[in-house]
Design a protein around this motif. Structure first.
Motif, PDB file in Angstrom:
ATOM      1  N   ALA A  14       4.634 -11.171  -1.596  1.00 42.82           N
ATOM      2  CA  ALA A  14       3.353 -10.481  -1.770  1.00 42.82           C
ATOM      3  C   ALA A  14       3.060  -9.570  -0.586  1.00 42.82           C
ATOM      4  CB  ALA A  14       2.226 -11.488  -1.961  1.00 42.82           C
ATOM      5  N   ARG A  15       3.315 -10.038   0.628  1.00 43.10           N
ATOM      6  CA  ARG A  15       3.104  -9.184   1.816  1.00 43.10           C
ATOM      7  C   ARG A  15       3.961  -7.934   1.751  1.00 43.10           C
ATOM      8  NH1 ARG A  15       3.198 -13.946   6.340  1.00 43.10           N
ATOM      9  NH2 ARG A  15       1.020 -14.558   6.117  1.00 43.10           N
ATOM     10  N   LEU A  16       5.225  -8.108   1.429  1.00 41.21           N
ATOM     11  CA  LEU A  16       6.139  -6.976   1.323  1.00 41.21           C
ATOM     12  C   LEU A  16       5.679  -6.020   0.223  1.00 41.21           C
ATOM     13  CD1 LEU A  16       8.978  -5.658   1.959  1.00 41.21           C
ATOM     14  CD2 LEU A  16       9.785  -6.987   0.002  1.00 41.21           C
ATOM     15  N   GLY A  17       5.359  -6.581  -0.933  1.00 43.37           N
ATOM     16  CA  GLY A  17       4.963  -5.744  -2.067  1.00 43.37           C
ATOM     17  C   GLY A  17       3.672  -4.996  -1.831  1.00 43.37           C
ATOM     18  N   VAL A  18       2.674  -5.661  -1.287  1.00 46.82           N
ATOM     19  CA  VAL A  18       1.400  -4.994  -1.001  1.00 46.82           C
ATOM     20  C   VAL A  18       1.619  -3.888   0.023  1.00 46.82           C
ATOM     21  CG1 VAL A  18      -0.875  -5.299   0.067  1.00 46.82           C
ATOM     22  CG2 VAL A  18      -0.081  -6.904  -1.690  1.00 46.82           C
ATOM     23  N   SER A  19       2.402  -4.162   1.055  1.00 40.54           N
ATOM     24  CA  SER A  19       2.694  -3.145   2.065  1.00 40.54           C
ATOM     25  C   SER A  19       3.355  -1.918   1.434  1.00 40.54           C
ATOM     26  CB  SER A  19       3.606  -3.749   3.139  1.00 40.54           C
ATOM     27  OG  SER A  19       3.984  -2.775   4.071  1.00 40.54           O
ATOM     28  N   GLU A  20       4.327  -2.140   0.567  1.00 39.05           N
ATOM     29  CA  GLU A  20       5.018  -1.031  -0.097  1.00 39.05           C
ATOM     30  C   GLU A  20       4.071  -0.237  -0.989  1.00 39.05           C
ATOM     31  OE1 GLU A  20       7.764   1.670  -1.564  1.00 39.05           O
ATOM     32  OE2 GLU A  20       7.845   0.419   0.230  1.00 39.05           O
ATOM     33  N   LEU A  21       3.283  -0.929  -1.800  1.00 44.50           N
ATOM     34  CA  LEU A  21       2.406  -0.220  -2.735  1.00 44.50           C
ATOM     35  C   LEU A  21       1.307   0.543  -2.009  1.00 44.50           C
ATOM     36  CD1 LEU A  21       2.159  -2.781  -5.665  1.00 44.50           C
ATOM     37  CD2 LEU A  21       3.743  -0.858  -5.358  1.00 44.50           C
ATOM     38  N   SER A  31      -5.905  11.283  -2.891  1.00 38.43           N
ATOM     39  CA  SER A  31      -6.991  10.407  -2.458  1.00 38.43           C
ATOM     40  C   SER A  31      -6.393   9.062  -2.077  1.00 38.43           C
ATOM     41  CB  SER A  31      -8.006  10.194  -3.585  1.00 38.43           C
ATOM     42  OG  SER A  31      -8.912   9.172  -3.233  1.00 38.43           O
ATOM     43  N   ARG A  32      -6.712   8.577  -0.919  1.00 42.20           N
ATOM     44  CA  ARG A  32      -6.172   7.292  -0.479  1.00 42.20           C
ATOM     45  C   ARG A  32      -7.042   6.125  -0.920  1.00 42.20           C
ATOM     46  NH1 ARG A  32      -3.825   9.350   5.261  1.00 42.20           N
ATOM     47  NH2 ARG A  32      -2.068  10.411   4.315  1.00 42.20           N
ATOM     48  N   ARG A  33      -8.068   6.425  -1.717  1.00 41.16           N
ATOM     49  CA  ARG A  33      -8.902   5.336  -2.238  1.00 41.16           C
ATOM     50  C   ARG A  33      -8.074   4.525  -3.221  1.00 41.16           C
ATOM     51  NH1 ARG A  33     -14.841   6.995  -3.690  1.00 41.16           N
ATOM     52  NH2 ARG A  33     -14.047   6.095  -5.610  1.00 41.16           N
ATOM     53  N   CYS A  34      -8.135   3.213  -3.059  1.00 39.57           N
ATOM     54  CA  CYS A  34      -7.350   2.346  -3.929  1.00 39.57           C
ATOM     55  C   CYS A  34      -7.996   0.969  -3.963  1.00 39.57           C
ATOM     56  CB  CYS A  34      -5.903   2.256  -3.444  1.00 39.57           C
ATOM     57  SG  CYS A  34      -5.702   1.575  -1.799  1.00 39.57           S
ATOM     58  N   GLY A  35      -7.495   0.141  -4.843  1.00 45.98           N
ATOM     59  CA  GLY A  35      -7.982  -1.224  -4.953  1.00 45.98           C
ATOM     60  C   GLY A  35      -6.813  -2.180  -5.041  1.00 45.98           C
ATOM     61  N   LEU A  36      -7.038  -3.384  -4.562  1.00 42.99           N
ATOM     62  CA  LEU A  36      -6.034  -4.432  -4.597  1.00 42.99           C
ATOM     63  C   LEU A  36      -6.632  -5.639  -5.299  1.00 42.99           C
ATOM     64  CD1 LEU A  36      -3.370  -5.849  -3.613  1.00 42.99           C
ATOM     65  CD2 LEU A  36      -4.630  -6.402  -1.512  1.00 42.99           C
ATOM     66  N   ARG A  37      -5.874  -6.220  -6.229  1.00 45.60           N
ATOM     67  CA  ARG A  37      -6.349  -7.409  -6.933  1.00 45.60           C
ATOM     68  C   ARG A  37      -5.194  -8.390  -7.083  1.00 45.60           C
ATOM     69  NH1 ARG A  37      -9.380  -6.623 -12.492  1.00 45.60           N
ATOM     70  NH2 ARG A  37      -7.463  -5.519 -12.979  1.00 45.60           N
ATOM     71  N   LEU A  38      -5.462  -9.646  -6.784  1.00 52.01           N
ATOM     72  CA  LEU A  38      -4.517 -10.734  -7.035  1.00 52.01           C
ATOM     73  C   LEU A  38      -5.100 -11.572  -8.150  1.00 52.01           C
ATOM     74  CD1 LEU A  38      -3.847  -9.875  -4.051  1.00 52.01           C
ATOM     75  CD2 LEU A  38      -2.989 -12.185  -3.805  1.00 52.01           C
ATOM     76  N   SER A  66      19.892   7.460   2.727  1.00 51.32           N
ATOM     77  CA  SER A  66      18.587   8.068   2.972  1.00 51.32           C
ATOM     78  C   SER A  66      17.706   7.120   3.766  1.00 51.32           C
ATOM     79  CB  SER A  66      17.920   8.405   1.632  1.00 51.32           C
ATOM     80  OG  SER A  66      16.645   8.945   1.837  1.00 51.32           O
ATOM     81  N   GLU A  67      16.732   7.691   4.482  1.00 55.30           N
ATOM     82  CA  GLU A  67      15.803   6.870   5.257  1.00 55.30           C
ATOM     83  C   GLU A  67      14.670   6.309   4.412  1.00 55.30           C
ATOM     84  OE1 GLU A  67      14.433   8.529   8.905  1.00 55.30           O
ATOM     85  OE2 GLU A  67      16.399   9.341   9.390  1.00 55.30           O
ATOM     86  N   ASP A  68      14.469   6.808   3.209  1.00 61.01           N
ATOM     87  CA  ASP A  68      13.401   6.292   2.353  1.00 61.01           C
ATOM     88  C   ASP A  68      13.854   6.306   0.904  1.00 61.01           C
ATOM     89  OD1 ASP A  68      13.312   8.970   1.680  1.00 61.01           O
ATOM     90  OD2 ASP A  68      11.385   9.354   2.596  1.00 61.01           O
ATOM     91  N   GLY A  69      12.947   5.877   0.014  1.00 58.55           N
ATOM     92  CA  GLY A  69      13.251   5.937  -1.409  1.00 58.55           C
ATOM     93  C   GLY A  69      13.788   4.660  -2.003  1.00 58.55           C
ATOM     94  N   ARG A  70      13.723   3.547  -1.272  1.00 58.22           N
ATOM     95  CA  ARG A  70      14.255   2.317  -1.845  1.00 58.22           C
ATOM     96  C   ARG A  70      13.223   1.213  -2.000  1.00 58.22           C
ATOM     97  NH1 ARG A  70      16.486   2.975   3.173  1.00 58.22           N
ATOM     98  NH2 ARG A  70      18.382   3.814   2.295  1.00 58.22           N
ATOM     99  N   GLY A  71      11.990   1.430  -1.554  1.00 59.16           N
ATOM    100  CA  GLY A  71      10.976   0.379  -1.558  1.00 59.16           C
ATOM    101  C   GLY A  71      10.632  -0.158  -2.930  1.00 59.16           C
ATOM    102  N   LEU A  72      10.331   0.722  -3.880  1.00 51.73           N
ATOM    103  CA  LEU A  72       9.983   0.249  -5.223  1.00 51.73           C
ATOM    104  C   LEU A  72      11.171  -0.393  -5.917  1.00 51.73           C
ATOM    105  CD1 LEU A  72       7.611   2.986  -6.684  1.00 51.73           C
ATOM    106  CD2 LEU A  72       7.016   0.707  -5.854  1.00 51.73           C
TER     107      LEU A  72
END
Length: 115
Positions: A14-21, A31-38, A66-72
């Motif tokens: 969950a920590r890894l996933g929330v950080s990635e998302l 817009s960086r406005r977002c919400g998180l729900r468990l 590549s340095e990025d593009g693998r998180g999801l």
């Protein structure tokens, strides 16, 4: 999740996933406005991140050089379930599309009533 007595592995996922998302919201949306729900469903946990962009994520096989593009891709491989979909965002004055990206951890919690 600790209050729900989730497994250590589920908490780390969950920590890894929330950080990635949340990083994706910051990097890919205007817009960086977002919400998180468990959400607890029996012994399972579903983690959802909502944002105001209607652009859906693209999960592809990573370029390992590549340095990025693998998180999801990694999150999808590690989680028990993964998905995304457009959703309506309604305020007092407007209606528009946004999206939710989610992942799940099956069996992360003790069953209800378990000691």
């Amino acid at each position: 999740m600790s209050d729900w007595r989730a497994s250590r592995e589920a908490v780390e996922l969950a920590r890894l996933g929330v950080s990635e998302l949340l990083a994706n919201v910051a990097k890919h949306t205007a817009s960086r406005r977002c919400g998180l729900r468990l959400v607890r469903v029996g012994a399972d946990v579903v983690v959802q991140v909502f944002d105001e962009s209607k652009q859906l994520p693209v999960v592809r096989t990573p370029d390992w050089c590549s340095e990025d593009g693998r998180g999801l891709w990694l999150l999808r491989e590690m989680a028990d379930g993964f998905g995304y979909m457009p959703i309506p965002l309604v305020t007092d004055t407007s209606y528009r599309l946004g999206k939710v990206v989610w992942f799940s951890c099956w069996g992360a919690l003790p069953e209800a009533g378990a000691a």
